[in-house]
Scaffold this active site. Sequence first.
Site, PDB file in Angstrom:
ATOM      1  N   HIS A  74      64.057  39.677  16.004  1.00  0.00           N
ATOM      2  CA  HIS A  74      63.188  39.042  17.006  1.00  0.00           C
ATOM      3  C   HIS A  74      63.615  37.575  17.113  1.00  0.00           C
ATOM      4  O   HIS A  74      64.119  37.003  16.141  1.00  0.00           O
ATOM      5  CB  HIS A  74      61.743  39.145  16.510  1.00  0.00           C
ATOM      6  CG  HIS A  74      60.704  38.644  17.445  1.00  0.00           C
ATOM      7  ND1 HIS A  74      60.401  37.310  17.577  1.00  0.00           N
ATOM      8  CD2 HIS A  74      59.879  39.291  18.289  1.00  0.00           C
ATOM      9  CE1 HIS A  74      59.426  37.175  18.470  1.00  0.00           C
ATOM     10  NE2 HIS A  74      59.087  38.355  18.913  1.00  0.00           N
TER      11      HIS A  74
ATOM     12  N   ASP B  53      61.043  39.744   7.559  1.00  0.00           N
ATOM     13  CA  ASP B  53      60.093  39.581   8.658  1.00  0.00           C
ATOM     14  C   ASP B  53      59.260  40.865   8.701  1.00  0.00           C
ATOM     15  O   ASP B  53      59.734  41.916   9.125  1.00  0.00           O
ATOM     16  CB  ASP B  53      60.886  39.368   9.960  1.00  0.00           C
ATOM     17  CG  ASP B  53      60.009  39.433  11.207  1.00  0.00           C
ATOM     18  OD1 ASP B  53      58.837  39.833  11.100  1.00  0.00           O
ATOM     19  OD2 ASP B  53      60.513  39.097  12.294  1.00  0.00           O
TER      20      ASP B  53
ATOM     21  N   GLN C 219      56.195  43.757  11.962  1.00  0.00           N
ATOM     22  CA  GLN C 219      56.007  45.126  12.472  1.00  0.00           C
ATOM     23  C   GLN C 219      55.839  46.139  11.340  1.00  0.00           C
ATOM     24  O   GLN C 219      55.740  47.338  11.619  1.00  0.00           O
ATOM     25  CB  GLN C 219      57.194  45.540  13.354  1.00  0.00           C
ATOM     26  CG  GLN C 219      57.388  44.700  14.586  1.00  0.00           C
ATOM     27  CD  GLN C 219      56.254  44.850  15.609  1.00  0.00           C
ATOM     28  OE1 GLN C 219      55.424  45.747  15.536  1.00  0.00           O
ATOM     29  NE2 GLN C 219      56.218  43.950  16.578  1.00  0.00           N
TER      30      GLN C 219
ATOM     31  N   LYS D  98      48.872  41.696  14.676  1.00  0.00           N
ATOM     32  CA  LYS D  98      49.545  42.992  14.812  1.00  0.00           C
ATOM     33  C   LYS D  98      48.945  44.003  13.840  1.00  0.00           C
ATOM     34  O   LYS D  98      49.232  45.190  13.915  1.00  0.00           O
ATOM     35  CB  LYS D  98      51.037  42.850  14.541  1.00  0.00           C
ATOM     36  CG  LYS D  98      51.736  41.965  15.572  1.00  0.00           C
ATOM     37  CD  LYS D  98      53.222  42.136  15.515  1.00  0.00           C
ATOM     38  CE  LYS D  98      53.969  41.000  16.178  1.00  0.00           C
ATOM     39  NZ  LYS D  98      53.878  40.996  17.626  1.00  0.00           N
TER      40      LYS D  98
ATOM     41  N   CYS E  44      61.503  39.897  23.273  1.00  0.00           N
ATOM     42  CA  CYS E  44      61.908  38.746  22.445  1.00  0.00           C
ATOM     43  C   CYS E  44      63.013  39.155  21.468  1.00  0.00           C
ATOM     44  O   CYS E  44      63.034  38.704  20.310  1.00  0.00           O
ATOM     45  CB  CYS E  44      60.728  38.138  21.691  1.00  0.00           C
ATOM     46  SG  CYS E  44      59.407  37.600  22.763  1.00  0.00           S
TER      47      CYS E  44
HETATM   48  N1  C6P Z   1      56.679  40.694  18.506  1.00  0.00           N
HETATM   49  C1  C6P Z   1      56.469  42.186  20.400  1.00  0.00           C
HETATM   50  O1  C6P Z   1      55.987  42.534  21.485  1.00  0.00           O
HETATM   51  P1  C6P Z   1      54.154  36.275  16.046  1.00  0.00           P
HETATM   52  O2  C6P Z   1      54.168  36.090  17.522  1.00  0.00           O
HETATM   53  O3  C6P Z   1      54.502  35.021  15.309  1.00  0.00           O
HETATM   54  O4  C6P Z   1      52.928  36.934  15.536  1.00  0.00           O
HETATM   55  O5  C6P Z   1      55.309  37.336  15.732  1.00  0.00           O
HETATM   56  C2  C6P Z   1      56.610  37.150  16.168  1.00  0.00           C
HETATM   57  C3  C6P Z   1      57.420  38.345  15.793  1.00  0.00           C
HETATM   58  C4  C6P Z   1      58.340  38.244  14.766  1.00  0.00           C
HETATM   59  N2  C6P Z   1      59.036  39.299  14.346  1.00  0.00           N
HETATM   60  C5  C6P Z   1      58.871  40.514  14.884  1.00  0.00           C
HETATM   61  C6  C6P Z   1      59.655  41.668  14.353  1.00  0.00           C
HETATM   62  C7  C6P Z   1      57.964  40.691  15.938  1.00  0.00           C
HETATM   63  O6  C6P Z   1      57.796  41.882  16.473  1.00  0.00           O
HETATM   64  C8  C6P Z   1      57.236  39.566  16.415  1.00  0.00           C
HETATM   65  C9  C6P Z   1      56.317  39.695  17.605  1.00  0.00           C
HETATM   66  C10 C6P Z   1      55.860  41.024  19.661  1.00  0.00           C
HETATM   67  O7  C6P Z   1      57.400  42.789  19.884  1.00  0.00           O
HETATM   68  C11 C6P Z   1      55.603  39.864  20.568  1.00  0.00           C
HETATM   69  S1  C6P Z   1      57.081  39.128  21.165  1.00  0.00           S
END
Ligand code: C6P
Length: 412
Positions: free
Chosen positions: A129, A206, A209, A232, A370
């Site tokens: 991401h 990370d 997910q 999430k 993203c």
């Molecule tokens: N992915 C998606 O629709 P935040 O926004 O900080 O909570 O998470 C960012 C992020 C980082 N790593 C991974 C693997 C992610 O999936 C995400 C967020 C969402 O896939 C929003 S772009």
Amino acid sequence: MSTNTDRTIDVEAIRRDFPVLERKIYDRPLVYLDNAATSQKPQCVIDAVSRYYAETNSNVHRGVHRLSMDATSAYEAAREKLQRFLNARSTKEIVWTRGTTESINLVAQSLGRSKVQAGDEVLISQMEHHSNIVPWQLLCEERGATLKVIPMSEQGDLVLDAYEEMLSDRTKIVAVAHVSNALGTLNPVEHIIERAHARGVPVLLDGAQATPHMKVDVQALNCDFYTVSGHKMFGPTGIGALYGKEALLDAMPPWHGGGDMIKSVSFDGTVFNDLPYKFEAGTPNIAGAIGMGVAVDYLEQVGLDAAAAWEAELLEYGTALLNGMDGVRIFGTAAHKAAVISFEVRGIHPHDLGTILDREGVAIRAGHHCAQPVMEFYGVAATARASMAFYNTKSELDALAAAIEKAQDLFA
Ligand code: C6P
């Protein structure tokens, strides 16, 4: 709340915990398949946040009055819940942040700036991401270091031989997704960590997910850092955490400066606070942390093993359904996957598809998720993505397929 140790879940009962799932969209039942972007919130989380503001709202770690003490206890109790949930050794290892993005930036800026020098290397992967790319790019540009990218296969698996060849004395940190948001791949993180540690290289996972879908034990994984996004995993937005091994966090310099991260301040210098407060400058998202603690309780009550088993069934069902449709191509077919299906429908731009599906009440994400390097890898600008949670049903996947057919008819 008790932990569900059964292997099954009562999906209909669970759905009643999520008020938004009763909504109609354009007079049709909402089919929410955008859980990887953010999951829906159970009533208990919504209640905890509103009860906090109605009954306890106050600042933490500052007041001697009753409200402040109550807010502090609830905020710290939520940290303890997350510590147990991730099986961290101590609450000192749980830093509240705004989510995964902030957690990765914290490590890149604090550990990265103190450890990465010109000529060093940072290893990430092709399927990251943007949150796990850009902070490292910024760091590498500043330090004159190199960002190296572990390649992936057509199926969406990391190429481990290439990874092992890339590890060297120059590698200062490895940062990879536990589960890919764009493809759903569950990466072999135990192996990745073991190989990096053999060279004394720390590993950041990370976990944005992963935590909504599977049990994560940071001690068993032996990762050095792990990132979490509350929104999430059925908690509020704007709250998340960084897990870090205590010795590493202790040795790292603070990142943000401000209130609460200090023991004393004078114009001659500042003495920083102990862990985890050293990394928590300013008034935090107190309501968010409390809500996230309740989300953790809720997930334990549902039972992550049972949820994972149901989601695996949904993934199998949805994959077979879409594979059986003319003109539908699925991206990411790794053997180990979370319940994410990225796909395209021949002749229909994913954004058009998303809009048509929306009119049928079906919410998916369309775009690059993203993760533009993943799109680049497959030579597409965007995909459509259906991402499931344990409250989804097979009939919702039937509704997805029917809506795709309708879109195909429109474009025929
Ligand atoms: N992915 C998606 O629709 P935040 O926004 O900080 O909570 O998470 C960012 C992020 C980082 N790593 C991974 C693997 C992610 O999936 C995400 C967020 C969402 O896939 C929003 S772009």
